[in-house]
Design an enzyme around this catalytic site. Structure first.
Site, PDB file in Angstrom:
ATOM      1  CB  CYS A 199      32.788  58.879  64.071  1.00  0.00           C
ATOM      2  SG  CYS A 199      33.398  60.456  64.602  1.00  0.00           S
ATOM      3  NE  ARG A 259      51.029  60.296  55.004  1.00  0.00           N
ATOM      4  CZ  ARG A 259      51.587  60.698  53.849  1.00  0.00           C
ATOM      5  NH1 ARG A 259      51.035  60.364  52.679  1.00  0.00           N
ATOM      6  NH2 ARG A 259      52.671  61.407  53.855  1.00  0.00           N
ATOM      7  CB  SER A 260      44.646  64.239  59.664  1.00  0.00           C
ATOM      8  OG  SER A 260      43.448  63.505  59.501  1.00  0.00           O
ATOM      9  CG  ASP A 309      50.776  64.463  53.879  1.00  0.00           C
ATOM     10  OD1 ASP A 309      51.826  64.302  53.239  1.00  0.00           O
ATOM     11  OD2 ASP A 309      50.725  64.407  55.121  1.00  0.00           O
TER      12      ASP A 309
END
Lengths: 308, 308
Positions: free
Chosen positions: B146, B181-182, B204
Site C-alpha cells: 500500500c 530499500r526496505s 541506502d
C-alpha cells in the site's frame, strides 16, 4: 563429582552415518539420480566450506550436486529458472546473500516442491502450527527446516527423545534451553521441541521466551510466553542446552550448567567453554554433517513428490 | 533562478480526497459493509497515531474498522483466527511487532485474500516479477503493497506519469531516486517504477542499485545492477527524489538536487531540508493519508474476491 572421562563426546559424523548409508542404499536400489543445485552468491569462506562439504557428501551418496556461482543481482532469476527446470529436484542457497529481510524474501522464492532447506514460508509456518503434511490427503509430509531437523535427529540418537512415550510427546518432562532465536534455526527448533512435549527456554539478546505444549484448539501448536527470568535462573534448570551464537566472544558459562547436562552446539564457533566435559554427560560440538544428511533426506522426499 | 513561490506543495489529503470519495460512493451505492481488522501489538506512538487515522478515515468512508489490541505473543493466533473468520474482509498489522525477520514471517501469515497491506510473500514477489493478476484467468488483480502504491498514485496525480505514453511505460525517460530499500516500501517501489519504464537509483546505507526495465524473458521484470556511483553523482541527475529514511538526523542536501525536482517524503520524519521549496517544483511532505486510502481500496477488492 563427575570426572572428565565420564562425558561422552558425540560427533555429527557418527550420527549422520546411518542416514548417509540409508540414503546411499535407497538411491542405488531404486536406481534414481536426484539432482540438487546449490546457489553460491557470496564470498563467505564458511559458505564455501559448507558447499564443498555438500558436494563431497553428495558424491559419496549418489546425489548429483551442482554448485552454481551467481552474482547476488542474478540470484532471484537463477532461482526462478531452477524452479521451472524439471531436471532439478532440489534447490539450496548458501546464506547470507543480502542479509536481513531480503534473504527472508529469497527463502520464499524457492518452490516448495524443491525447497530442501525447508525455509520457505509455508514450511516454517507449518512447523509453528504443528502441521505435519503438505496436503489434506496426508500423502506428502512437510519438509522441516534442515538444521532444526538435524538437531532433533541428534536428540533422538543420544536418547533425549524417549521412545517409550507415545510419538509426538517424547520430550515430555524435559527442560531445554535454545540459545538462538533466529527465524531459520532457533525459533522453529524451540517450536518443534515444545510440540514434542518439552519445556523450552528460548534465549537471545532480546530476552527469554518460554515455549510449552499449546492448548489452543485452533492452532494445535505450542504456546509462547515472555518471561522475566534470567539466564542465571533458567540455565541451571535445563537438562539440555543447545547453543547457536555466531560470535567468537560468546561462551555459555559452564558453572551455570546442571551436572550431567546434554550440551549441543550448532554455531560454527565454539559456544561452550573448554571445561564443558567436566559438567556435561554428552557433548555434541557441531551438527553440520547431520544437516547435510537432512538436506539429502529432504531431497529424496521432494524427488518422490515431483514424480507423483 | 526559481523563487520560493514557484514550488507547489501537494498535501496527501488533497491527493487522497478523490479516492476517499470514490470509495465512499461505492460502499454507499452497493450497500456493502466491508470490515477491516487492525492488529496493534506494540506501544509505538506512531503506530497508535496511524491506527487512529485509519479508524477516522474508515468511519468517514463507511468501512467497519475494528482495532484489536493483542500481546505480541498472541498475535499470530489472532491473525489465524481472523483469516478464518468470514466476517472479516481485511487484516492489517501495525509494525514493528518483533522487528526483523519475525515481522517478515508475520506478513506472510496473513491470508492473501485478506491482506490489505499487500505484504505477504506472494504479493511482494508478484511486484518484482511484474505479475499483475492473482489467477491465470486474470479475473483478480494483485494487491500491491500500500505505501508503494500510494506513491505511484501521487506520481500520477502530480503528472510524473505521462498518460500520453502507453500504459506500462508511462515513466519512460524519467530518472528517479528512492532513498530507502526496505522490503516493504523502497525495494518494491523501485521495482514498480522501473517496471513502468523509469530509470531508478535505489539508495541506502549499503550502496546504490540501478533498477531499469528488464529484458529477461523468463521474468518479464526489471533488471537490477549494483553501481559504484555516489549519491553526489546520482542525485543531481534525478527528476524525482523520494525519501523514506527513519532517522531525525538524515537530511537530503538541497544543493545536490536538480532545479525543479519533484521531492516526495514518505518518512514520518522530515527528510528534506527547510529550503527544499527553493529548489523543488513540487514538494509532497508526507504520503500517509494516501496510504490509508489505498488500504481501503485494497479492502474493497478483497471483499469482492471473497464474494466470488
Amino acid at each position: 563429582m563427575s570426572t572428565t572421562t565420564s562425558c561422552k563426546t558425540v560427533l555429527a559424523s557418527k550420527v549422520s552415518a546411518s542416514f548417509r548409508n540409508q540414503i546411499k542404499a535407497d538411491i542405488k536400489e531404486r536406481n534414481i539420480h536426484p539432482k540438487l543445485v546449490g546457489f553460491l552468491a557470496n564470498e563467505d569462506p564458511a559458505a564455501m566450506k559448507y558447499a564443498d562439504w555438500t558436494a563431497k557428501t553428495c558424491a559419496e551418496t549418489g546425489v548429483d550436486f551442482e554448485l552454481r556461482k551467481v552474482s547476488k543481482m542474478d540470484l532471484e532469476e537463477a532461482i526462478t529458472e531452477a524452479n521451472q527446470d524439471k531436471a532439478v529436484n532440489g534447490i539450496m542457497i548458501y546464506y547470507p546473500v543480502f542479509g536481513g529481510k531480503q534473504d527472508a524474501y529469497l527463502q520464499s522464492c524457492v518452490s516448495k516442491f524443491k525447497d530442501v532447506e525447508g525455509l520457505c514460508h509455508e514450511f516454517v509456518h507449518n512447523v509453528y502450527h504443528n502441521i505435519r503434511f503438505m496436503d489434506e490427503e496426508e500423502t506428502m509430509k512437510c519438509i522441516i527446516p534442515c538444521t532444526p531437523l538435524a538437531i532433533v535427529k541428534i536428540l533422538e540418537y543420544i536418547g533425549v527423545y524417549n521412545p517409550v512415550i507415545p510419538y509426538g510427546n517424547r520430550l515430555y518432562g524435559r527442560t531445554i534451553a535454545v540459545v538462538n532465536r533466529s527465524e531459520i534455526v532457533g525459533r522453529p527448533l524451540a517450536a518443534m521441541l515444545s510440540n514434542d512435549g518439552a519445556k523450552v527456554y528460548s534465549i537471545d539478546v532480546n530476552g527469554i521466551q518460554l515455549f510449552t505444549r499449546g492448548t489452543g484448539l485452533s492452532l494445535k501448536s505450542h504456546k509462547v510466553e515472555e518471561t522475566e527470568a534470567t539466564v542465571e535462573q533458567v540455565v541451571p534448570q535445563c537438562d539440555v542446552v543447545i547453543t547457536g551464537v555466531p560470535s567468537a566472544n560468546y561462551k555459555m558459562p559452564t558453572h551455570l550448567l546442571k551436572e550431567g547436562v546434554v550440551a549441543i552446539n550448532f554455531s560454527s564457533l565454539a559456544n561452550f567453554q573448554e571445561d564443558i566435559k567436566q559438567k556435561a554427560s554428552i557433548f555434541v560440538p557441531s551438527v553440520g554433517k547431520v544437516t547435510v544428511a537432512m538436506l539429502e533426506r529432504n531431497l529424496l522426499r521432494l524427488h518422490d513428490y515431483q514424480s507423483k
